[in-house]
Design a protein around this motif. Structure first.
Motif, short mmCIF file in Angstrom:
data_model
loop_
_atom_site.label_atom_id
_atom_site.label_comp_id
_atom_site.label_asym_id
_atom_site.label_seq_id
_atom_site.Cartn_x
_atom_site.Cartn_y
_atom_site.Cartn_z
N LYS A 29 -24.84 75.59 34.61
CA LYS A 29 -25.68 74.79 35.26
C LYS A 29 -25.24 73.72 36.11
O LYS A 29 -26.04 73.33 36.97
CB LYS A 29 -26.67 74.34 34.03
CG LYS A 29 -27.81 75.26 33.65
CD LYS A 29 -28.94 75.39 34.61
CE LYS A 29 -30.07 76.21 34.18
NZ LYS A 29 -30.82 76.63 35.20
N HIS A 106 -32.25 77.09 42.60
CA HIS A 106 -31.72 78.09 41.57
C HIS A 106 -30.62 78.90 41.76
O HIS A 106 -30.74 79.98 42.45
CB HIS A 106 -33.10 78.91 40.85
CG HIS A 106 -34.10 78.08 40.64
ND1 HIS A 106 -34.06 77.43 39.39
CD2 HIS A 106 -35.10 77.70 41.16
CE1 HIS A 106 -35.29 76.80 39.21
NE2 HIS A 106 -35.79 76.91 40.57
N LEU B 177 -39.29 82.44 39.72
CA LEU B 177 -38.66 81.42 40.53
C LEU B 177 -39.61 81.04 41.40
O LEU B 177 -39.79 79.71 41.58
CB LEU B 177 -37.57 82.29 41.48
CG LEU B 177 -36.20 82.25 40.73
CD1 LEU B 177 -35.36 83.28 41.91
CD2 LEU B 177 -35.46 80.94 40.41
N ASP B 182 -40.77 72.97 39.87
CA ASP B 182 -39.60 72.56 39.84
C ASP B 182 -39.83 71.08 39.50
O ASP B 182 -40.11 70.39 40.25
CB ASP B 182 -38.70 72.57 41.20
CG ASP B 182 -38.15 73.94 41.36
OD1 ASP B 182 -38.02 74.55 40.35
OD2 ASP B 182 -37.81 74.61 42.65
N ASP B 186 -34.49 68.86 37.37
CA ASP B 186 -33.79 70.04 37.30
C ASP B 186 -32.57 69.94 37.57
O ASP B 186 -31.80 69.47 38.60
CB ASP B 186 -34.60 71.06 38.24
CG ASP B 186 -34.36 72.46 37.74
OD1 ASP B 186 -33.36 72.91 37.52
OD2 ASP B 186 -35.50 73.19 37.57
#
Lengths: 489, 188
Positions: A29, A106, B177, B182, B186
């Motif tokens: 992460k 991400h 996703l 978000d 994060d």
């Protein structure tokens, strides 16, 4: 069955690697420390590349075979497009590491999706059945929609994803209708069996023509062929630059893979003379792409229209396939050269635009002082896209034009003249970028940081752009080996 | 005498033939009319929730057509997936977005004048080509299809069947996703 597992190994590695990449992303992460997701993605791609190259060089696949009862072809053509897909995703991964350095995103899922998109292309390249073709095309599209909208905070990226999705779903709906017509005419979805059925009972000409036009809507959308190109400028502009690079190379190559396979194996010219249709589409595609590229001020939009123009030249090669045996190798050679050239151009654009925070060509002014190495490499990428020596693009274009002229067909000859005129037009807007970089005074002159990884990517694509022309022999023979196709058991 | 008998038989058979054909025709016409009318309603209703209800009817009509073509498995899947899953999903999405539920919006925009002749032209060309041309294919004999479909999914079409699971995985990952909010803290 033992063999089929080996034949399927690139896909198995990619599928398992993609799933594993999701977990690697979960485990790492932190943005600091070793970049595990990136490295893992590259390892998976490299692991899939090894058996693919082995199969191509082994020579066994050149004659062509198939597994799963003829729906998954193992031949030179499939291997070639798999290699192109794996290499281009590898380069896109490297570009991504730099592009997303300062952006919150991400990470693990992004690289997993890149691997899955590559899996979609590799299976699409080998699909010899309409059901497989439809499924893998949808797979590729679905992954591309997500990737195009990856910058969630950026409204342009949202627009890109939504436009791509709306356009793509209509295009594949039309395509599946065309496939259903072909199934209705033949009673089979296997393209080899389709060919043999049509040879025994010729279908009604108009109905088959309609089906082919509908198929072209789906394939043409993937390769950004006029009139199915309208999505490409907005999507190319809005999508994150590495994803744009992926769409302009990997996704486009996939479209050509399926186009070539269906039209060379399934609906060959003996069944329906599609060469004229492709020639018209080729002329319109290259002319529209090149003319509309001229007024563009955004470099990503300019490269979008440029890639439409490139699709036009490639379609000229596809049309020549009906008359000339060297047409297919030259199309493959062109795609190989275009892969490195276009990825190199997008690498430069990605590196520069993340640092000057602009995609406008006018902001590239004085780049030769700010980032000299990238500017010089960009000159060669632009030359290669225009097809001027000493670059790979020249070799590709030379071979395609040679194939068209060698065929002796007067329409192809006329189309080649159109293509040469288009090449001259394209020089104008490609050299416009060079003009800004070299001769327009910059407002700012502080140097632009060039990270080592981007130097590597740009240097490698630059080297390939030169090597493919200078040391052409191996690449030409690879293109010839790769043009072997599975045509039935 | 034999001639008469023959003619009577023929007449009877013909009568029966005409009758069954008509029954099939009537049910086809009913199903087709329901499908078509509700499909038109889907794209003309001002309230989007009403559109959705008509969409259920359209899907049901399509399932009916599958049944008439003796594609029993496909009809069942149509009911289960399209009516049971997809419309319920859309219904949830609509009910959760309160803005859309009560709103009355026109579904046409000013470009319909251009779109109408184009789509009508395409329709005419499609109908002409599909109706006037010989297809050369004979309909498969009617019978249960579920077993055949299951066998071919597990043998010939094993690869696309397995690949579909990866497509679904990608769809799930992508949906999460894109839909996930978000937060600023994060980590990735």
């Amino acid at each position: 069955m033992n063999f089929s597992l080996f034949y399927l190994s690139p896909e198995l590695i990619l599928a398992l690697g993609g799933i594993a990449a999701l977990f690697v992303g979960l485990a790492s992460k932190s943005r600091k420390g070793f970049p595990w997701p990136e490295v893992f993605c590259l390892l998976v791609l490299a692991a899939a590349l090894v058996p693919t190259i082995a199969m191509l060089t082994m020579g066994r696949v050149t004659s062509g075979t198939s597994i799963f009862g003829g729906i998954f072809a193992v031949d030179g053509l499939a291997m070639f497009f798999k290699i192109v897909a794996l290499i281009s995703t590898g380069i896109v991964t490297l570009i991504s590491t730099d592009f997303f350095r300062r952006i919150r995103f991400h990470r693990g899922e992004y690289y997993a999706l890149l691997i899955f998109a590559t899996l979609a292309i590799t299976t699409l390249a080998a699909s010899a059945d309409l059901i497989m073709i439809y499924l893998t095309l949808e797979f590729l599209s679905l992954t591309s929609y997500i990737l195009a909208g990856y910058l969630k905070q950026d409204t342009k990226s949202n627009e890109a994803a939504v436009k791509y999705f709306l356009y793509g779903s209509i295009a594949s709906a039309v395509m599946i209708y065309g496939m259903s017509l072909i199934y209705g005419l033949t009673g089979t979805t296997n393209i080899v069996e389709i060919a043999s059925t049509f040879k025994v009972n010729p279908a009604s000409y108009s109905l088959l023509y309609l089906a082919v036009v509908m198929l072209l809507a789906g394939f043409g959308y993937k390769i950004a062929m006029v009139p199915f190109h309208q999505w490409s400028p907005d999507v190319y502009e809005g999508a994150p630059t590495p994803v744009t690079a992926f769409l302009s190379v990997g996704s486009k190559a996939a479209g050509f893979a399926v186009l070539i396979r269906v039209f060379a194996t399934g609906i060959s010219t003996a069944i329906l003379d599609w060469a004229g249709l492709i020639m018209v589409l080729s002329a319109v595609t290259m002319t529209v792409g090149n003319l509309v590229a001229i007024p563009q001020t955004n470099i990503k939009r300019m490269l979008a229209y440029s890639s439409i123009g490139q699709a036009g030249y490639l379609l000229l090669g596809v049309a020549a396939m009906a008359y000339s045996s060297i047409a297919l190798p030259s199309v493959l050679l062109y795609i190989f050269a275009y892969t490195f050239t276009n990825l190199g151009a997008f690498a430069v654009v990605s590196m520069i635009s993340t640092r000057i925070k602009s995609d406008y060509i006018r902001d590239y002014a004085g780049l030769i002082r700010r980032a000299p190495a990238a500017a010089v490499a960009m000159v060669f990428f632009m030359l290669s896209l225009a097809g001027i020596p000493p670059t790979a693009g020249f070799l590709g274009k030379f071979y395609i034009f040679a194939a068209a002229i060698q065929s002796g067909n007067s329409w192809l000859l006329a189309l080649t003249i159109v293509a040469i005129i288009n090449t001259i037009i394209s020089v104008y807007y490609y050299m416009n970028v060079v003009r800004y970089m070299f001769f327009v005074k910059a407002k700012r002159i502080e140097p632009i940081e060039q990270p080592g990884i981007m130097n590597f990517v740009i240097g490698m694509t630059f080297a390939m752009t030169i090597i493919i022309l200078v040391y052409a022999g191996p690449f030409i023979s690879m293109a010839h080996i790769s043009s072997g196709m599975f045509k039935g058991i | 005498m034999p001639f008469d008998l023959h003619s009577i038989n023929l007449f009877d058979m013909g009568k029966q033939f005409v009758f069954t054909l008509t029954l099939q025709k009537i049910s086809f016409l009913a199903v087709a009319f329901m499908t078509f009318a509700s499909a038109v309603a889907v794209v003309t209703m001002k309230n989007i929730f009403h559109s959705l209800l008509f969409l259920v009817l359209t899907f049901l009509g399509v399932a009916g057509i599958y049944l008439l073509l003796s594609a029993d498995f496909l009809a069942a899947v149509q009911v289960l997936v399209y009516i049971g899953a997809i419309t319920v999903l859309i219904m949830f999405a609509l009910m959760l977005t309160s803005k859309l539920m009560a709103k009355r919006v026109s579904q046409t925009m000013e470009q319909w004048i251009v779109a109408l002749p184009v789509t009508l032209g395409i329709l005419v060309v499609l109908i002409r080509l599909v109706v006037l041309n010989p297809w050369g294919m004979k309909a498969a004999p009617a019978g249960p299809t579920t077993g055949i479909i299951g066998t071919s999914l597990m043998t010939k079409y094993l690869l696309p069947f397995e690949l579909a699971s990866i497509v679904l995985l990608v769809a799930v990952v992508g949906a999460i996703l894109l839909a996930k909010e978000d937060k600023s803290d994060d980590p990735s």
